[in-house]
Design an enzyme around this catalytic site. Structure first.
Site, short mmCIF file in Angstrom:
data_model
loop_
_atom_site.label_atom_id
_atom_site.label_comp_id
_atom_site.label_asym_id
_atom_site.label_seq_id
_atom_site.Cartn_x
_atom_site.Cartn_y
_atom_site.Cartn_z
N CYS A 53 2.79 1.93 -3.27
CA CYS A 53 3.07 2.23 -4.69
C CYS A 53 1.81 2.17 -5.55
O CYS A 53 1.21 3.19 -5.87
CB CYS A 53 4.13 1.30 -5.26
SG CYS A 53 5.74 1.40 -4.48
N ARG A 54 1.44 0.95 -5.94
CA ARG A 54 0.36 0.78 -6.91
C ARG A 54 -1.01 1.15 -6.39
O ARG A 54 -1.76 1.88 -7.06
CB ARG A 54 0.36 -0.67 -7.42
CG ARG A 54 1.59 -1.00 -8.25
CD ARG A 54 1.67 -2.46 -8.57
NE ARG A 54 2.08 -3.22 -7.38
CZ ARG A 54 2.20 -4.54 -7.34
NH1 ARG A 54 1.90 -5.26 -8.40
NH2 ARG A 54 2.61 -5.15 -6.25
N ASN A 92 0.81 -1.22 0.00
CA ASN A 92 0.00 0.00 0.00
C ASN A 92 0.85 1.27 0.00
O ASN A 92 0.51 2.26 0.64
CB ASN A 92 -0.99 -0.01 1.18
CG ASN A 92 -2.07 1.04 1.08
OD1 ASN A 92 -2.44 1.64 2.09
ND2 ASN A 92 -2.61 1.30 -0.10
#
Length: 163
Positions: free
Chosen positions: A14-15, A12
């Protein structure tokens, strides 16, 4: 009734925060911000309480998105209040479906890139964490491309609830 979407990746940072920020902007642009709640989480708690990766924040802000974020870990109890759980890759999809308390909850889990008709068979958003800035830019492109189809699906669900 509020429609709730949660994006999930590994840590939780980066992407999923990138997807959360982009999708929240799409929801606001579409006038659904009072009817759709958007958040994100990780399958693991390694970064809980941390902000997003500085490269994520940089790419988001460079493209006009909000980079403010605090990481947290996805909890199975959340399924009961969520309408859609969006996994960023097949590993997250499998992990989330294993966590789902019921078959109905497992059916709420979908891959983000499944909403992008141009994605073909490659439905994973690669983890940019161990690479350079190019990976974060590529991640943003994939997230943006899938967000339009996801928004259309969410809008249809939200409007279907009113009917």
């Amino acid at each position: 009734m509020t429609y709730r979407v949660c994006f999930v990746c590994t840590g939780n940072i980066c992407r999923s925060p990138m997807a959360e920020s982009v999708f929240r902007a799409r929801v606001a642009e579409d006038g659904l911000d009072g009817r759709v709640e958007v958040d994100s989480a990780g399958t693991g708690g390694w970064h809980e309480g941390d902000g997003a990766d500085p490269r994520t924040v940089s790419v988001l802000e460079e493209h006009g998105y909000n980079g403010v974020h605090t990481a947290r870990q996805f909890q199975p109890s959340w399924f009961s209040r969520l309408d859609l759980v969006i996994a960023l890759d097949h590993g997250h999809l499998r992990a989330l479906r294993r966590l789902a308390p019921t078959p109905e909850d497992a059916a709420k889990v979908r891959l983000l890139r499944s909403y992008d008709p141009s994605a073909g068979d490659d439905l994973d958003v690669p983890d940019p964490y161990y690479g350079g800035m190019h990976g974060f830019e590529e991640c943003l492109e994939m997230v943006e491309a899938a967000s339009e189809g996801l928004l259309a699906a969410v809008r249809e669900d939200v409007e279907g609830r009113v009917a």
